[in-house]
Design an enzyme around this catalytic site. Sequence first.
Site, PDB file in Angstrom:
ATOM      1  N   HIS A 204       0.868  -1.229   0.060  1.00  0.00           N
ATOM      2  CA  HIS A 204      -0.032   0.116  -0.113  1.00  0.00           C
ATOM      3  C   HIS A 204       0.881   1.261   0.085  1.00  0.00           C
ATOM      4  O   HIS A 204       0.586   2.287  -0.626  1.00  0.00           O
ATOM      5  CB  HIS A 204      -1.021   0.062   1.329  1.00  0.00           C
ATOM      6  CG  HIS A 204      -2.027   1.095   1.221  1.00  0.00           C
ATOM      7  ND1 HIS A 204      -3.003   1.071   1.095  1.00  0.00           N
ATOM      8  CD2 HIS A 204      -1.701   2.437   1.785  1.00  0.00           C
ATOM      9  CE1 HIS A 204      -3.626   2.158   1.230  1.00  0.00           C
ATOM     10  NE2 HIS A 204      -2.727   3.199   1.808  1.00  0.00           N
ATOM     11  N   GLU A 205       1.725   1.317   0.821  1.00  0.00           N
ATOM     12  CA  GLU A 205       2.786   2.445   1.003  1.00  0.00           C
ATOM     13  C   GLU A 205       3.494   2.740  -0.218  1.00  0.00           C
ATOM     14  O   GLU A 205       3.990   3.799  -0.596  1.00  0.00           O
ATOM     15  CB  GLU A 205       3.532   2.372   2.392  1.00  0.00           C
ATOM     16  CG  GLU A 205       2.480   2.568   3.722  1.00  0.00           C
ATOM     17  CD  GLU A 205       1.510   3.551   3.600  1.00  0.00           C
ATOM     18  OE1 GLU A 205       1.641   4.641   3.073  1.00  0.00           O
ATOM     19  OE2 GLU A 205       0.393   3.498   4.521  1.00  0.00           O
TER      20      GLU A 205
ATOM     21  N   HIS B 157       1.892   4.641  -2.765  1.00  0.00           N
ATOM     22  CA  HIS B 157       2.117   6.178  -2.686  1.00  0.00           C
ATOM     23  C   HIS B 157       3.436   6.454  -3.031  1.00  0.00           C
ATOM     24  O   HIS B 157       3.788   7.692  -3.679  1.00  0.00           O
ATOM     25  CB  HIS B 157       1.705   6.396  -1.054  1.00  0.00           C
ATOM     26  CG  HIS B 157       0.475   6.437  -0.573  1.00  0.00           C
ATOM     27  ND1 HIS B 157      -0.567   7.099  -1.407  1.00  0.00           N
ATOM     28  CD2 HIS B 157      -0.129   5.684   0.411  1.00  0.00           C
ATOM     29  CE1 HIS B 157      -1.606   6.904  -0.609  1.00  0.00           C
ATOM     30  NE2 HIS B 157      -1.431   6.227   0.348  1.00  0.00           N
TER      31      HIS B 157
ATOM     32  N   GLU C 146      -4.377   7.752  -3.345  1.00  0.00           N
ATOM     33  CA  GLU C 146      -4.838   6.679  -2.900  1.00  0.00           C
ATOM     34  C   GLU C 146      -5.277   5.473  -3.851  1.00  0.00           C
ATOM     35  O   GLU C 146      -5.275   4.452  -3.770  1.00  0.00           O
ATOM     36  CB  GLU C 146      -6.286   6.884  -2.018  1.00  0.00           C
ATOM     37  CG  GLU C 146      -6.612   5.757  -1.052  1.00  0.00           C
ATOM     38  CD  GLU C 146      -5.406   5.577  -0.021  1.00  0.00           C
ATOM     39  OE1 GLU C 146      -5.432   4.177   0.725  1.00  0.00           O
ATOM     40  OE2 GLU C 146      -4.583   6.197   0.345  1.00  0.00           O
TER      41      GLU C 146
END
Length: 491
Positions: free
Chosen positions: A256-257, A260, A286
Amino acid sequence: MQAFDDLMRFQRETEALGQIAGRLGWDQETMMPRGAAAQRSEEMAAIEGVLHGRRTDPKLGDWLSQIDDANLDNVGQAQMRHIRRSYDRNMKVPADLAADIARITSKAQGIWAQARENDDVAAFEPILNDVLDLRRQEAAALSGDGDAYDALLNDYEPGETGAELAAMFDALRPRLVALRAAILDKPEIPGVTGTFDEAKQMKLTRVIAKAFGYDMSMGRVDKAVHPFSSGSGQDVRITTRTNPTDPFNCFYSTIHEVGHAAYEQGIDDAYLLTPLGAGVSMGVHESQSRIYENQIGRSRAFTGWLFGQMRDAFGDFGITDEDAFYGAVNRVENGYIRTEADEVQYNLHVMLRFDLERALISGDLNVVDLETAWNDRFKADFGYDVDKPSNGVLQDVHWSVGLMGYFPTYSLGNVYAGCLYQGLRVAVPNLDDQLSVGDTSAATAWLRENLQQHGGLYEPRDVIKRASGIDPSEAPLLSYLEDKFSGIYGL
């Protein structure tokens, strides 16, 4: 044009100072000793005062009045759009209020972390009242006669309104609730069992980060209470967390990170330290973290590769084959934590927070009543009681640091990711063959080429439409979720 050149030179220095402020925040979450919190709050307030002074410097107004945007190319016009928007916003917020927000939110972050550790809501309520009061003052300064919540929301998603997002969420909720009910009526899918060495988790999580194209020469992976990504350009850092009985917490927080971070690393180098040199909005940001984590990272193809990696790292962990592992990664089950929620239920967590924070900003809900309101809404949406505050109202860092208006961008990002995935599947027809051997390069290259490289060049909905070829809507996300989970659960 001399005025434009002078403006951009000044802006680059401001952007650089903003990166320094971000680095202080990263250090506070990862390396800073707990006893330094009071001093750090003063440091954060001081640098915010400098930044606010630069963002409201009379020279900016002079330069802006001298520049005719029509004489600039599309990149220059986009730079001006961001600078004018920032200048207009910051001129409305008094410098002492900006510094107070920085000081109090820095202090509140440490208080929240301790309150969460001790499951002590009462210890957090006074500082949250202070944060909320300051953000209400800021919203009033920004909105004038307009909607206060919309003023805060536009810091994270320019052009959106609370009413528009509420309508989108109203369209999402019924089908998500129905899908959740149908799934939970089926036999439970078993998960992983045993204990997973946390050092080995961190070693494998770095392998996974690199598999998704994260450039470790310009980044690093550390641990934090709440995983996050920080920085842009040539210094983009991420954090994750470990749980000895739940390695997916670590691996999928990392993916997820990385989504980003990859967005920030993928932006055109020509935009470095300019307003275009960062993600255009949190919803678009996101979309990258969620498509990396879910549509790619939780796909049948990629989980087949990850199954082999985990067997190599940990030996037998109670899952016999790739199909069973795919089910375990994607299983839908009751739980309290938003960041650990499955794709079906995740947006229900976000909608809960969205409604509560709108009520907080409007004054319809007081901080002293927040825990009860949270627990009542959770019981209504999920069907069972919150067992402790750290699994409820204290679980997220966002309100402690004043990020009112941020939560709805998580679900908006999911909607955007659904649109992008539809375009990706058309553009890369053999995607599954590549993901099955841990090769994400075609997928990540498509995202970099069609979205990430542009940074802030286009407005949020425009960049999603350009990449996906469709107007953003919730329909692709809902179709993806219903198709995927109908297959997993035999609906």
